[in-house]
Every structure is written in structure tokens, then in C-alpha cells.
Design a protein around this motif. Structure first.
Motif, PDB file in Angstrom:
ATOM      1  N   UNK A   9     -19.299  -9.436  82.526  1.00 20.60           N
ATOM      2  CA  UNK A   9     -17.917  -9.335  82.087  1.00 20.60           C
ATOM      3  C   UNK A   9     -16.934  -9.830  83.131  1.00 20.60           C
ATOM      4  N   UNK A  10     -15.668  -9.887  82.747  1.00 19.81           N
ATOM      5  CA  UNK A  10     -14.620 -10.294  83.683  1.00 19.81           C
ATOM      6  C   UNK A  10     -14.420  -9.235  84.747  1.00 19.81           C
ATOM      7  N   UNK A  11     -14.187  -9.699  85.968  1.00 19.52           N
ATOM      8  CA  UNK A  11     -13.966  -8.785  87.089  1.00 19.52           C
ATOM      9  C   UNK A  11     -12.788  -9.287  87.918  1.00 19.52           C
ATOM     10  N   UNK A  12     -12.208  -8.381  88.665  1.00 25.39           N
ATOM     11  CA  UNK A  12     -11.123  -8.735  89.581  1.00 25.39           C
ATOM     12  C   UNK A  12     -11.418  -8.130  90.941  1.00 25.39           C
ATOM     13  N   UNK A  13     -10.878  -8.750  91.980  1.00 25.02           N
ATOM     14  CA  UNK A  13     -11.289  -8.347  93.316  1.00 25.02           C
ATOM     15  C   UNK A  13     -10.179  -8.513  94.328  1.00 25.02           C
ATOM     16  N   UNK A  14     -10.283  -7.758  95.405  1.00 24.96           N
ATOM     17  CA  UNK A  14      -9.367  -7.855  96.535  1.00 24.96           C
ATOM     18  C   UNK A  14     -10.068  -7.272  97.756  1.00 24.96           C
ATOM     19  N   UNK A  15      -9.666  -7.690  98.939  1.00 26.71           N
ATOM     20  CA  UNK A  15     -10.229  -7.154 100.182  1.00 26.71           C
ATOM     21  C   UNK A  15      -9.211  -6.256 100.866  1.00 26.71           C
ATOM     22  N   UNK A  16      -9.714  -5.245 101.552  1.00 23.22           N
ATOM     23  CA  UNK A  16      -8.879  -4.356 102.359  1.00 23.22           C
ATOM     24  C   UNK A  16      -9.674  -3.965 103.589  1.00 23.22           C
ATOM     25  N   UNK A  17      -9.205  -4.367 104.763  1.00 26.64           N
ATOM     26  CA  UNK A  17      -9.956  -4.077 105.972  1.00 26.64           C
ATOM     27  C   UNK A  17     -11.334  -4.704 105.897  1.00 26.64           C
ATOM     28  N   UNK A  32     -15.387 -21.019  89.725  1.00 27.73           N
ATOM     29  CA  UNK A  32     -15.264 -19.845  90.588  1.00 27.73           C
ATOM     30  C   UNK A  32     -14.696 -18.682  89.772  1.00 27.73           C
ATOM     31  N   UNK A  33     -15.495 -17.674  89.564  1.00 23.57           N
ATOM     32  CA  UNK A  33     -15.065 -16.535  88.750  1.00 23.57           C
ATOM     33  C   UNK A  33     -14.175 -15.579  89.545  1.00 23.57           C
ATOM     34  N   UNK A  34     -14.527 -15.350  90.806  1.00 22.19           N
ATOM     35  CA  UNK A  34     -13.727 -14.476  91.667  1.00 22.19           C
ATOM     36  C   UNK A  34     -13.771 -14.988  93.098  1.00 22.19           C
ATOM     37  N   UNK A  35     -12.666 -14.819  93.805  1.00 21.29           N
ATOM     38  CA  UNK A  35     -12.608 -15.237  95.207  1.00 21.29           C
ATOM     39  C   UNK A  35     -11.535 -14.436  95.927  1.00 21.29           C
ATOM     40  N   UNK A  36     -11.852 -13.975  97.120  1.00 15.83           N
ATOM     41  CA  UNK A  36     -10.822 -13.323  97.954  1.00 15.83           C
ATOM     42  C   UNK A  36     -11.195 -13.525  99.411  1.00 15.83           C
TER      43      UNK A  36
END
Length: 423
Positions: free
Chosen positions: A164-172, A415-419
């Protein structure tokens, strides 16, 4: 610590820059153990420092004297611990997962995050690009030059989440991935120091939100929440994730409900831009969040004049040197934002086919003082693998292709997700 121990520490830390590449090379060969070697003091010989060298030898003799060993034991242990941190802080983060297999001491050192703290203090922080492309089952993390990489462990989720669709982010040192499992929305957190995925919970689970990272924090605003009766609802709520404490904190709600919007940090403030409201109306306005006052300011017409389609991706945006850039997918062009005039200026075309899927499948990020774009190359229409380009923003945009990146790995051009993680 005595003067003699301090002198030893200085000499050994000077050697750390020579030891670190050797250790990183060993880690990259996947060696099961590392045999630390005492520094060869003869290699450091300098006639002008002969007297200092004699004092160093004398200090070593004193420290190895049985009568002084008990008194010096704590200082020596502390010295070696500090030296280990100094050395491993210079090793690529893509290799850190192997430290967990060396011994318990190294594993505890990594999990304490002391290495990451020292990297920040010494100015060794570098960007690492996390990517999930079409057809993959695992995330891949790349070093800044895209030559060093590794695949992360698979997320222990269900098939619905995987495809399925996903979303992403980085923290530390954390990678946050949010998507939908069979029964509910779910948050998975990858911890670089542990090299494992852990299931987490937001205050208000949602997808299609605006997000941005700032140091060890990640900010989330808007999106679609699934109510208890299964009805999707566009929301205006916002919250922040703190990777140091692994906790979520509610923020003041935005003025507008919005989904499929984009987030970014610009000049110390978090922004949510674009998207659609609960009535499927496209929003050309943006909102700016001030942490000090926990308040949002509405900014009209930030995307005035831009073209929108129902199937279009959220705005593709990146910030370099406190300037906001947008990849306009219709024309494959990069635009820069003039904050004073509240207007955009065209800087030229990008070398990827962002218009092939209405902006989907393309990564547009900032890496230090450069813009990064990843996707299907415009120059090679038949190529089904990703192409990587970087550019220092200017009036004359010159894109450089990384032709030697990703040796040994072939990732799909979609590219489905990138951060990007800075650590």
C-alpha cells in the motif's frame, strides 16, 4: 584525569583520524570481529617533540606500573571509551549496524547514542538518503555519494502495508514510516542505533499529511484520519515527534483542513503548503507554524497560478540555504520562491521525467547545499533504473549526474518514498 593521562589522550585522539578509515574498511568487509591495535608511537616521532615523546613514554611506564594500576584503572578505561567513540564517530553510519554484533560493549555504546552526539559536536554530521522504490520489499539507505549503501531489515508488517501507499520522514536517527495495515493505520519506526523496526502510535493517526524534520524532531500537520466507524476525515490537527524521548506532542491545529499537502522548514519555521480541503478544493495558501507561540499564520496565494489535477502528487519542494524550491511537475521545471514578493521564479528544467506520472515516482530533496532529484532520466527514456542528479541552485542551473552511484544495486526508477536523515 592526571596530566599524564590527558597527554596520552591527546596523542591517541590525534591517531583516531588514521584508525577510523581502517575500522570502516574492516566493517565494510563484514568482518565478524575488530582487533584494536595500540598506536605505534614511533609513527608519531618528530625531532622537535622528542622531549614531549620522552614524557609520554614515562607516563605510559607509570600507568603500567602495578603500584599505580589501581589508581589509574578508571582513567585508562575512560580514556579508551572516549577514544572508541571518537574513532567510530568517523565511520559511515551505514556500517553502524555491524557494531551490534561485535560484543555487548559496542552494542551498548551504539544504543547510548553517544556516537551520534559526538558526530554533531565534531561537525561530522552527513546526509543519508533512505529510499523505497517500486518492486522493493526493503528500504535502502545510501551515503552522501550514493556509493555506500545497505538494505534495512524488512518491516514486520502485513501484506496490505507492504504494497500500500506509505509516507515517511526522518527525525534524528529515526526513520518514521506511516501507512495502512489490514485493520488500521500504523506507524513503524526504524532506529538506526538498534537496527530494528518498532511499532509506534501517533496521537492522531493519519495519512496524506504534510511533514518536515528539524534536528531530532519531526512535524506533522493535516492529512486524513480514519474514524472509529471507518469514515475518512480530512483534519487540521498537528503534532510533533521527538526522537530523543520517543514521544509525540500535540500542536495547535491549523486554520485549514488539508490533505495531500507538503511540509518543510524554512528560516526556523514549519510550513504546510498546498493540498486539498474537505470539499476537494485545491488550496493555494500555506500556513506557517511558530513553536514559540504554538500558533499558525495563514499565508494566502503561495501557489497562485500553479496548475492542479486530481491525480497530481503533493507539491515537490526542497529547501537549500534557507531558500524554497519547487519542482513543477507539469513542465519538469524548478522554481524558486521569493518570500518578500510572494512569487515564484523559473530556474529551468530538471533532467528527470517528473511529468510522466503527474509528479509521482520522483524524489526532490535537499542534501546540504545541493538540490537532489531522483527518478527516470529524461535523456534515457528506455532506462528502467533510477538516475541521480544534484545541483547547486543558481541562476544557471547545472545538473550533475552521479554515474557511478549504487554499484551493486539496481533500483527501479519509480521512487515510492524518499527522505533524508542528517546524522
Amino acid at each position: 584525569m592526571s596530566k599524564e593521562e590527558a597527554r596520552i589522550a591527546r596523542e591517541m585522539l590525534m591517531l583516531s583520524k588514521y584508525q577510523a578509515p581502517r575500522i570502516e574498511e574492516s566493517l565494510s568487509r563484514s568482518e565478524s570481529t575488530i582487533q584494536p591495535k595500540l598506536p605505534d608511537l614511533n609513527m608519531m616521532y618528530d625531532p622537535e617533540r622528542e622531549e614531549e615523546g620522552r614524557e609520554l613514554v614515562k607516563a605510559l611506564e607509570n600507568l603500567t606500573n602495578p603500584e599505580s594500576q589501581d589508581a589509574a584503572h578508571y582513567g585508562i578505561s575512560k580514556l579508551y571509551s572516549e577514544l572508541e567513540v571518537e574513532i567510530f564517530a568517523r565511520v559511515s553510519c551505514t556500517q553502524y549496524w555491524k557494531l551490534n554484533f561485535l560484543n555487548k560493549e559496542f552494542s551498548q555504546l551504539l544504543q547510548s547514542r553517544e556516537i551520534f552526539k559526538v558526530r554533531r559536536e565534531l561537525g561530522l554530521v552527513q546526509p543519508y538518503v533512505f529510499m523505497f522504490s517500486g518492486g522493493d520489499t526493503c528500504w535502502t539507505v545510501f551515503g552522501q555519494d550514493f556509493k555506500n549503501f545497505r538494505q534495512l531489515p524488512e518491516i514486520p508488517s502485513d501484506t496490505c502495508f507492504l504494497y500500500g501507499d506509505k509516507e515517511t520522514i526522518c527525525a534524528g536517527t529515526h526513520l518514521i514510516v506511516i501507512g495502512k495495515e489490514e485493520k488500521s493505520l500504523v506507524v513503524w519506526r526504524y532506529e538506526m542505533e538498534m537496527d530494528k523496526w518498532i511499532k509506534d502510535e501517533m496521537i492522531t493517526p493519519r495519512v496524506m499529511y504534510a511533514s518536515a524534520s528539524h534536528g531530532t524532531n519531526a512535524f506533522f500537520a493535516g492529512g486524513i484520519n480514519i474514524s472509529e466507524n471507518g469514515i475518512p476525515e480530512v483534519v487540521n490537527v498537528a503534532e510533533r515527534y521527538d526522537s530523543e524521548t520517543k514521544t509525540w506532542k500535540a500542536m495547535k491545529a491549523m486554520h485549514k483542513r488539508r490533505k495531500s499537502s507538503s511540509g518543510f522548514f524554512l528560516r526556523g519555521k514549519f510550513y504546510a503548503l498546498g493540498g486539498r480541503n474537505e470539499n476537494e478544493v485545491y488550496l493555494t495558501c500555506g500556513e506557517r507554524y511558530d513553536e514559540m507561540t504554538d500558533s499558525w499564520t495563514l499565508i494566502p496565494d503561495m501557489l497562485k497560478g500553479m496548475m492542479f489535477e486530481a491525480c497530481q502528487s503533493p507539491p515537490l519542494i526542497a529547501v537549500v540555504n534557507d531558500e524554497l524550491y519547487l519542482l513543477e511537475s507539469w513542465c519538469n521545471e524548478v522554481w524558486v520562491y521569493d518570500m518578500n514578493a510572494n512569487a515564484w521564479k523559473n530556474l529551468g528544467v530538471v533532467p528527470v521525467r517528473a511529468n510522466a506520472a503527474y509528479g509521482w515516482g520522483v524524489a526532490f530533496k535537499s542534501v546540504g547545499d545541493r538540490l537532489l532529484v531522483i527518478g527516470a532520466s529524461s535523456a534515457q527514456p528506455s532506462n528502467k533504473t533510477m538516475s541521480v542528479y544534484t545541483c547547486r541552485p543558481s541562476e544557471q542551473m547545472v545538473w550533475e549526474e552521479n554515474k557511478h552511484c549504487c554499484d551493486g544495486v539496481q533500483l527501479d526508477h519509480f521512487i515510492r518514498n524518499c527522505c533524508v536523515m542528517f546524522t
